[in-house]
Every structure is written in C-alpha cells, then in structure tokens.
Scaffold this motif. Sequence first.
Motif, PDB file in Angstrom:
ATOM      1  N   ALA A 123     -14.341  20.283  -8.025  1.00 60.68           N
ATOM      2  CA  ALA A 123     -14.127  21.716  -8.218  1.00 60.68           C
ATOM      3  C   ALA A 123     -12.765  22.118  -7.664  1.00 60.68           C
ATOM      4  CB  ALA A 123     -15.235  22.515  -7.544  1.00 60.68           C
ATOM      5  N   GLN A 124     -12.389  21.560  -6.523  1.00 60.64           N
ATOM      6  CA  GLN A 124     -11.100  21.890  -5.916  1.00 60.64           C
ATOM      7  C   GLN A 124      -9.928  21.327  -6.713  1.00 60.64           C
ATOM      8  OE1 GLN A 124     -11.917  20.517  -1.944  1.00 60.64           O
ATOM      9  NE2 GLN A 124     -12.885  22.454  -1.377  1.00 60.64           N
ATOM     10  N   ALA A 125     -10.168  20.320  -7.525  1.00 62.65           N
ATOM     11  CA  ALA A 125      -9.112  19.811  -8.397  1.00 62.65           C
ATOM     12  C   ALA A 125      -8.759  20.848  -9.466  1.00 62.65           C
ATOM     13  CB  ALA A 125      -9.553  18.505  -9.058  1.00 62.65           C
ATOM     14  N   PHE A 126      -9.735  21.655  -9.852  1.00 63.41           N
ATOM     15  CA  PHE A 126      -9.512  22.690 -10.867  1.00 63.41           C
ATOM     16  C   PHE A 126      -9.201  24.040 -10.238  1.00 63.41           C
ATOM     17  CE2 PHE A 126     -12.479  19.635 -12.858  1.00 63.41           C
ATOM     18  CZ  PHE A 126     -11.616  19.163 -13.826  1.00 63.41           C
ATOM     19  N   ARG A 127      -9.812  24.283  -9.092  1.00 68.33           N
ATOM     20  CA  ARG A 127      -9.609  25.550  -8.375  1.00 68.33           C
ATOM     21  C   ARG A 127      -9.394  25.217  -6.902  1.00 68.33           C
ATOM     22  NH1 ARG A 127     -14.636  29.004 -10.041  1.00 68.33           N
ATOM     23  NH2 ARG A 127     -14.055  30.029  -8.117  1.00 68.33           N
ATOM     24  N   PRO A 151     -22.792  10.966 -11.050  1.00 68.61           N
ATOM     25  CA  PRO A 151     -21.362  11.284 -10.913  1.00 68.61           C
ATOM     26  C   PRO A 151     -20.696  11.801 -12.188  1.00 68.61           C
ATOM     27  CG  PRO A 151     -21.864   9.270  -9.732  1.00 68.61           C
ATOM     28  CD  PRO A 151     -23.104   9.637 -10.509  1.00 68.61           C
ATOM     29  N   LEU A 152     -20.939  11.171 -13.324  1.00 66.21           N
ATOM     30  CA  LEU A 152     -20.298  11.640 -14.546  1.00 66.21           C
ATOM     31  C   LEU A 152     -20.751  13.055 -14.895  1.00 66.21           C
ATOM     32  CD1 LEU A 152     -18.419  11.224 -16.921  1.00 66.21           C
ATOM     33  CD2 LEU A 152     -20.326  10.171 -18.149  1.00 66.21           C
ATOM     34  N   ALA A 153     -22.010  13.345 -14.721  1.00 65.50           N
ATOM     35  CA  ALA A 153     -22.509  14.693 -15.004  1.00 65.50           C
ATOM     36  C   ALA A 153     -21.823  15.714 -14.086  1.00 65.50           C
ATOM     37  CB  ALA A 153     -24.020  14.747 -14.829  1.00 65.50           C
ATOM     38  N   THR A 158     -18.190  20.236 -13.318  1.00 66.87           N
ATOM     39  CA  THR A 158     -17.164  20.899 -12.503  1.00 66.87           C
ATOM     40  C   THR A 158     -15.925  21.235 -13.323  1.00 66.87           C
ATOM     41  OG1 THR A 158     -16.415  18.736 -11.702  1.00 66.87           O
ATOM     42  CG2 THR A 158     -17.902  19.987 -10.264  1.00 66.87           C
ATOM     43  N   ALA A 159     -15.676  20.503 -14.389  1.00 71.54           N
ATOM     44  CA  ALA A 159     -14.543  20.832 -15.257  1.00 71.54           C
ATOM     45  C   ALA A 159     -14.718  22.226 -15.861  1.00 71.54           C
ATOM     46  CB  ALA A 159     -14.403  19.792 -16.356  1.00 71.54           C
ATOM     47  N   MET A 163     -13.326  27.948 -16.251  1.00 64.57           N
ATOM     48  CA  MET A 163     -13.603  29.160 -17.018  1.00 64.57           C
ATOM     49  C   MET A 163     -14.847  29.899 -16.554  1.00 64.57           C
ATOM     50  SD  MET A 163     -12.863  27.436 -20.685  1.00 64.57           S
ATOM     51  CE  MET A 163     -13.615  25.902 -20.186  1.00 64.57           C
ATOM     52  N   LEU A 164     -15.724  29.232 -15.828  1.00 61.10           N
ATOM     53  CA  LEU A 164     -17.002  29.823 -15.455  1.00 61.10           C
ATOM     54  C   LEU A 164     -17.164  29.859 -13.935  1.00 61.10           C
ATOM     55  CD1 LEU A 164     -19.276  27.840 -17.939  1.00 61.10           C
ATOM     56  CD2 LEU A 164     -18.394  30.147 -18.244  1.00 61.10           C
TER      57      LEU A 164
END
Length: 168
Positions: A123-127, A151-153, A158-159, A163-164
């Motif tokens: 999540a921190q990689a995106f935000r 892990p894949l899920a 988190t990607a 947007m959400l």
Amino acid sequence: WLVELASLSEPLLVEEQVAAALQVQEQPERPLRASLVDYLRRKELLLLLDNVEHLVQACAELAQHLLTHCPRLKILVTGREALYIPGEVTLQTPSLSLPATNRDLDLTEIGASEAVQLFLARAQAFRPDFELDEGNAATIADIVRRLDGIPLALELVTARLRMLSVEQ
C-alpha cells in the motif's frame, strides 16, 4: 496483462477471456487462437492467468501453444495445480500469517501479522503516506483474512488503493 479466470466455468471460454484482456478482436473465419498468436508474436509481454485450477487442461493447452509461437511471451499462472507443460517452473507460495479472529486485537497485534505487513508495504508503494491506524486496522485485518493471506492476492488488492479507499 491480468486474465481473471475464477468466474469462468467453461474451458472453451479461456481463449476468449485472454483475448478480452488483451483487447484482441475475434475475426470472422479465423480461429481466435491464431489472432492471439499474431498479436503476441512480436511482443515482450507478461500474461498472468489467475485462478486456473478449475481450467487446467484448457489453460495448459493455450499456454503451451502461445509459448511455442511467441518467443518473447512469459506466462505466470496462479492456481493450486501445475499445468505440466514443457519449461514450467512451479513455486509453492505459502499463505502468510493472519491476525487472530477470536478476540478484539490491538493495533500492535494486527500489525504483527505477515499478511498485514505485506499489505502495508505494498500500500505504501502506491500511497507513501498510508499507515495502519485505529481507523483502518479492523478493515485491513478483515481484508487479509478474506484473501487467506495469499501474497499475490494481497499484491493485486493493494494496487487498487491508487483509486479506492481501504473501506471501498
């Protein structure tokens, strides 16, 4: 390119699902598989076939055909069974530890689970400002439990934080 297969029940629809994900149009009087090969032949591309366990035979046949005819294509498959095709490498990915469910947990206990730690890292990689706090801890714990700590899920969900919100 991600091809979600969990909702498919008919093996004959695998090619159509792949074509839809790649936005390859079906052409009259031409097999869809040939159109897929034409589209992929010169591309360097990673195709992720997600949840193949109920469509192993169809996915194996398509993957082998595409890999034979598209030398720069790579295919990553998720599922509980191997495809058993030439060149396949299988990796067992165990589920990560989850927060307990039998009682109310504090922030430290929720944050100690491997699944929550991966969720937070991705999540921190995106935000970059994303943090575990009292307002989102229970929701995050619920999400990682629903995804069984896979892990894949967790990577895929988190990607969507781009947007959400976590609640969404």
